[in-house]
Each structure stands twice: as structure tokens, then as C-alpha cells.
Design an enzyme around this catalytic site. Structure first.
Site, PDB file in Angstrom:
ATOM      1  CG  ASP A  87      -0.303  -0.117   2.537  1.00  0.00           C
ATOM      2  OD1 ASP A  87       0.723  -0.812   2.636  1.00  0.00           O
ATOM      3  OD2 ASP A  87      -0.820   0.459   3.518  1.00  0.00           O
ATOM      4  CG  ASP A 243       2.729   1.541   7.723  1.00  0.00           C
ATOM      5  OD1 ASP A 243       2.275   2.664   7.438  1.00  0.00           O
ATOM      6  OD2 ASP A 243       2.306   0.493   7.195  1.00  0.00           O
TER       7      ASP A 243
END
Length: 375
Positions: A87, A243
Site C-alpha cells: 500500500d 508505518d
């Protein structure tokens, strides 16, 4: 001045309202040729041909999102990929192919994990991907192995406009990184009143003085540039995290930052429930509460949260039983008292490292501009 356009704000998979992660950062110089000479944060008059931009992550569909903005792949200066999860990088081969088809020939810098280079090599080998421009690949692993002060990439946009990109290791299931984007704009202003007062009329010598040259007048006066030129430097820094379940990894990075952009995949309650339900698997993401706690501890004035789980609907209603953005907002606001924004796709923000008001106070360094779709 750095102008942020969020091209994707969803975690893991796209939704009807949000694409997966991508963030464009335009590098604006209000003093460049063709632009307004003021410090107005809404100024968009800079020559479009001199408005370079960076792309932080490139999830699938990023190039489609770009079609709804005024950003050009011809002006893209560098791409930074935080980590290898799809992603954040599946849109990269297609975007590069479209850049080639659009006629791009200028070199492009790509700062990413080594695995991204191998991924692109596979696409080039198996799909006949052809890039008619040089792709200057900078391995994050190699950058981080350098000695102190060498784990940075400097990009000279012109002789008075520079970018410094610094990489910071984060904590995730795979190696993930944050990027510190520091823009430095140097400006020389000529003290014309002093020149006139000293009996030095306007001439080509004024221009040479402003460019830093020492000169000799027709009557043999030796003029030092430093005596007539004021050097001003404007610095803007944005930290963008990939992340990460441990915002403290960015403690050093944010100490001098004007803005932190960080993931907040879910609320703290949901994060704890996920971890309790499956103790053998930790997704290693941050909650809004965790990021807010860190931002408050570090005395950060501005944070933008992004990378939201698809479980949260786009509306803001704390009374609704359907999980929505109010849940994320309140989770952060329970511990954070600074300026907080929850990013939506195509949201634009202006970050200005020095907005001085006439009364000596400083305005907020981050301003929400609205949606790129309506511009």
C-alpha cells in the site's frame, strides 16, 4: 514554504473515499522569479515550471489521483518510499511508466529500500518497462550505514533554494522509515538606502553587490558586499513517518520540525483489542492516542494524522455507533492540545517556517488550504 497534497490516506486497502498512501510535497520559493515577493502563505503565483515537488510513498492508483491535481510528473524531483508494503509502493512502476510516456527526460532521484530496486528491475525485465530518464537510486540501507551527518540527501533546486532529506529508522513489521524534509531558502536583499546615502548611484554594481561580489567604483571606492547586503534564511521542516508503532523513534527528528505527519491507523481501544485477540500477531501500527501522547510530550505545535483503517467512515460524529473520524479525533485530543488535522484525500496544507506578523507574534505555521479537487 512546503505545500502538502494528500493523494492517499487509507491503510492497507483503498475505500470509496480514500486511496492508499501517497503524499506530494511542493517546494515553493516565494522569492523566485515570477512569484509574489510577499510571505503570503496562499501565494500560488510562482512560475509553475519552477515548482519542484517530492512524492512520499506511491500506493497503487497514485497516478490516477495525480490527475485530479495540477502536479506534473515533469516537475517531480524525488520519490521517497518508506517501506516495502504494497500500500506504499505498488503504484511506483506505473507512475514511472507514465512519466516516461509524458516525455520526461530529466533525471529522477529515488530514495527507497534496496528491495524497491529489485522490484523495479523485475518490472523492467518482464514487462519491457522503458525509462528514457536516469533513475538515481539511493539505498536507504546504504544511507543509514554512513557515518554521522552523512545519512542525508541534499538536492539543490537553485543557488538559493535547497532541500535536505534525512532518513530515520522506525518500528514496524518490516524495516520502515521516516523522512525529514528540510527546505532552506536564502535571500540577499540590497540596502539601497545605505548605498544612496553613501553617494553610490544605481548601476550594474548594485547587482554585483547583491550577488556577493566586492566591487570598485569609477572613483576607486572599494565596496564590500557584506556592508550593503542583508542575508536572510528561511527554513521549513516537515517530518513524514512511514508505518510505525513507536513514535519515540522520531524524538530527534521532530525537535526542530514545523509539522509531523504520522499514521494513526486506529484508536487506542481498537489497537488493544486487536493485540488481545491475536497475541501472536502485532500489526505494529500506532493509535491516534499514542501519536498524540508523543506529540504532547515533544511540545509539537502541529500534527496531521493519516493512514486510517477502512473501518472508520469519513464523517465526523462522536455520537454515531458507526466508527468514524470523530473516534480518531477524540482519541488524539484526549492527550494532545496542539493543532490537529485528520487528512483526507486531496487535502492541501501550506507549511511556512517563518511567518512573522507586524506585532511581533507568529501565526500558525500550518494552514489548511482546502481540497485540490476544487482548485
Amino acid at each position: 514554504m512546503l505545500k502538502l497534497t494528500f493523494l492517499g490516506t487509507s491503510a492497507g486497502a483503498p475505500t470509496k473515499q480514500r486511496n492508499v498512501t501517497a503524499l506530494a510535497i511542493e517546494c515553493l520559493n516565494p522569492h523566485a522569479s515570477g512569484s509574489s515577493q510577499g510571505n503570503q502563505p496562499h501565494s500560488n503565483s510562482q512560475n509553475k515550471k519552477s515548482r519542484p515537488w517530492l512524492l512520499i510513498d506511491c500506493g497503487e492508483g497514485t497516478q490516477q489521483q495525480l490527475l485530479h491535481t495540477k502536479l506534473s510528473l515533469r516537475q517531480l524531483t524525488a520519490i521517497c518510499i518508506t517501506h516495502v508494503h504494497g500500500d506504499h509502493c505498488y503504484g511506483l512502476p506505473g507512475l514511472l511508466a507514465s512519466a516516461a510516456m509524458s516525455g520526461r527526460r530529466e533525471p529522477l532521484t529515488l530514495i527507497a529500500p534496496k528491495a524497491i530496486s529489485a522490484l523495479l528491475d523485475a518490472f523492467i525485465l518482464h514487462t519491457e518497462l522503458y525509462l528514457p530518464f536516469t533513475l538515481n537510486f539511493v539505498s536507504i540501507e546504504d544511507l543509514l550505514s554512513q557515518e554521522d551527518n552523512k545519512s542525508k540527501v541534499k538536492i539543490d533546486l537553485d543557488n538559493q533554494h535547497q532541500l535536505m532529506i534525512e532518513v530515520y529508522p522506525l518500528s514496524h513489521r518490516v524495516p520502515s522509515h521516516g523522512f525529514g524534509i528540510t527546505q532552506t531558502i536564502s535571500r540577499r536583499t540590497l540596502n539601497t538606502d545605505k548605498l544612496v546615502a553613501n553617494g553610490i548611484p544605481a548601476s550594474a554594481l548594485w547587482g554585483k553587490l547583491q550577488q556577493g561580489e566586492n566591487v570598485i567604483t569609477e572613483d576607486s571606492q572599494h565596496l564590500q558586499s557584506a556592508d550593503y547586503v542583508n542575508n536572510k534564511t528561511q527554513r521549513t521542516k516537515v517530518v513524514v513517518a512511514g508505518d510505525n508503532d513507536t513514535p519515540d523513534c522520531l524524538s530527534t527528528a521532530v525537535m526542530d520540525a514545523d509539522l509531523l505527519v504520522h499514521e494513526a491507523t486506529y484508536t487506542h481501544e481498537v489497537m488493544m483489542a486487536i493485540q488481545a485477540r491475536n497475541p501472536d500477531f502485532d500489526p505494529m501500527h500506532s493509535s491516534a492516542h499514542v501519536v498524540g501522547t508523543f506529540a504532547q510530550k515533544m511540545n509539537l505545535k502541529n500534527i496531521i494524522l493519516t493512514h486510517f483503517s477502512a473501518r472508520y467512515q469519513g464523517f465526523d460524529n462522536p455520537d454515531s455507533e458507526t466508527p468514524n473520524m470523530a473516534y480518531i479525533r477524540l482519541d488524539a485530543q484526549s492527550v494532545y492540545q496542539g493543532n490537529l488535522w485528520l487528512a483526507e484525500d486531496f487535502d492541501q496544507y501550506m507549511v511556512n517556517g517563518a511567518i512573522d506578523l507586524e506585532d511581533g507574534t507568529k501565526s500558525s505555521r500550518v494552514q489548511y488550504l482546502g481540497s485540490a479537487r476544487g482548485r
